[in-house]
Write a protein that holds these residues in place. Structure first.
Motif, short mmCIF file in Angstrom:
data_model
loop_
_atom_site.label_atom_id
_atom_site.label_comp_id
_atom_site.label_asym_id
_atom_site.label_seq_id
_atom_site.Cartn_x
_atom_site.Cartn_y
_atom_site.Cartn_z
N LEU A 8 -35.57 125.45 49.85
CA LEU A 8 -34.88 124.17 49.75
C LEU A 8 -35.60 123.24 48.77
O LEU A 8 -34.95 122.57 47.95
N GLU A 12 -34.15 121.75 45.29
CA GLU A 12 -34.19 120.31 44.98
C GLU A 12 -34.88 120.04 43.64
O GLU A 12 -34.50 119.12 42.92
N PHE A 25 -27.46 129.32 49.32
CA PHE A 25 -26.31 128.70 49.97
C PHE A 25 -25.54 129.69 50.85
O PHE A 25 -25.01 129.31 51.88
N LEU A 28 -27.49 129.57 53.97
CA LEU A 28 -27.24 128.32 54.69
C LEU A 28 -25.89 128.33 55.39
O LEU A 28 -25.76 127.84 56.53
N ALA A 34 -25.99 124.87 56.58
CA ALA A 34 -25.35 124.07 55.53
C ALA A 34 -24.66 122.85 56.12
O ALA A 34 -24.58 121.80 55.49
N TYR A 41 -25.82 119.18 51.00
CA TYR A 41 -25.86 120.64 51.15
C TYR A 41 -24.51 121.17 51.63
O TYR A 41 -24.01 122.18 51.13
#
Length: 67
Positions: A8, A12, A25, A28, A34, A41
């Motif tokens: 993560l 970022e 993703f 997530l 997510a 997100y």
């Protein structure tokens, strides 16, 4: 995925390539994270789903993998 926190932070910071971002993703979405993390997100995950890059089940779509 080595460590979700590291992934993560790397996302970022813009340190993930396209493939790594899709894998992040997809994970997530698969785990439901997510939808529980910061809203950006969830919006990004939904955008990737809408574009057909990952499935609603949290898998990178085969077409993307073949490209």
């Amino acid at each position: 995925m080595k460590d979700i926190a590291v992934d993560l932070i790397s996302f970022e910071l813009g340190e993930l390539d396209d493939s790594e971002t899709l894998e992040l993703f997809a994970y997530l979405v698969e785990t439901g994270m997510a939808w529980n993390l910061q809203g950006a997100y969830g919006r990004a995950a939904q955008r990737l789903i809408d574009l057909g890059l990952i499935s609603e089940a949290g898998e990178v779509t085969p077409e993307v993998l073949a490209a």
